[in-house]
Design an enzyme around this catalytic site. Sequence first.
Site, PDB file in Angstrom:
ATOM      1  N   THR A  31      40.896 101.679  83.637  1.00 48.70           N
ATOM      2  CA  THR A  31      42.253 101.517  83.124  1.00 48.70           C
ATOM      3  C   THR A  31      42.633 102.756  82.318  1.00 48.70           C
ATOM      4  OG1 THR A  31      42.007  99.129  83.034  1.00 48.70           O
ATOM      5  CG2 THR A  31      43.730 100.098  81.671  1.00 48.70           C
ATOM      6  N   TYR A 188      39.696  87.951  81.729  1.00 51.84           N
ATOM      7  CA  TYR A 188      41.077  87.905  82.216  1.00 51.84           C
ATOM      8  C   TYR A 188      41.317  86.561  82.905  1.00 51.84           C
ATOM      9  CZ  TYR A 188      40.950  92.746  80.819  1.00 51.84           C
ATOM     10  OH  TYR A 188      40.808  93.881  80.070  1.00 51.84           O
TER      11      TYR A 188
END
Length: 410
Positions: A31, A188
């Site tokens: 990311t 997540y």
Amino acid sequence: MTAGLEQTNLFKPITVGKHTLDQRIAFAPTTRFRAADDHTPSDLMLQYYSDRAQASGTLLISEATFISPRSGLYPNIPGIWNEKHVQGWKKITDAVHAKGSLIASQFWFLGRVGSPELLKKHGLDLVSSSALYGSEDSKKAAEAAGNPVRALSEEEIKSIIYEDYKNAAINAINAGFDYVEIHSAHGYMLDQFLQPVSNQRTDSYGGSIEKRARIILEIIDLLSETIGAEKLAIRLSPWAKFQGIKGDEDSVHPITTFSYVVNELQKRADYGKQLAYLSIVEPRISGGRDIVGLIADLNISDVVGSNDFVKSLWKGAILQTGNYTYDSPEFKLLKSDVNGDNRTMIGFSRYFISNPDLVERLKKGHELTPYVRSLFYATHNYGYNTFPNYGKELQYDPQAEEKRRPVSLV
């Protein structure tokens, strides 16, 4: 210079789905916050992925990518939900393919760790498997934004599966991706459903392991039909303690939970629905420290658990990630894992950031350039496309690169 890894299985070809890779080194998802403001891939990303595809036959896995607006909305994270995103990603996949390499799109749905403020701004709710927070800080942030977390209804779950994930999968293939990797790790949303500490539902998607795993397997089954199982993969982190997930401290042991999931995936493979690969995060990392689960440097004494149970159940290609560079340049653990069978790939992330030619460096035994943690999540080009190949120098103005922001590819 030390002895390279050229004679190990790391540099033998491997079949993944319907493709053959020249080596078993993968660029794991990193990311980086370098997409355009509307979540379209940027010019900076084009160079970033192209540079890391330079060794022909390398597998690259994209940074985690939002499948829809309601899946998260951190700023400057790429999306894959509309045609503009598809066109932007197509330029990147074309560049990767021009280097002779392959690329997967990693699908991201944040759930309760999304941005309550940004979601509120777009008229969207902060959602999860249950109305539970991963921490007191996340609770305070959600309440301050006037967007407290709430549990998804069964109807909404079906909509996310059959609309968001399906649309993103079709878009990914149209964008030229070779594979789709479902992010079901690190606390997540899919992990929030799977883990008992974050899922206290009593309907079809909560309670027993079978019900907690239902959303994951429904996505797998749908996308296997939509794009083909041979183009599909999934990432799991049985021992991770990110973002309110407690790993081996959960009320149900992770081996019990994840053995069920892996066994179900193998059952599907036995019936002709073989996934391209299974990505497993090794338990050699510390807990997350920020919104994207920043991984702390390794303290080997903190290692708890083993993923050996996964390999005993799963018979297909497997991608193992999780600090394989801590003992460089000896790489004893890497050699043990990759030479232990004929189906294991090794994923690198942080050292692939600072070494765009990592494949060649590992092959020849060249020294690795250290990564710069403080620049991981900046939104400019400095510390992104400013790392040279071994023995080379890049001419650039650091101040200018710190001012260089991502520009949409479309």
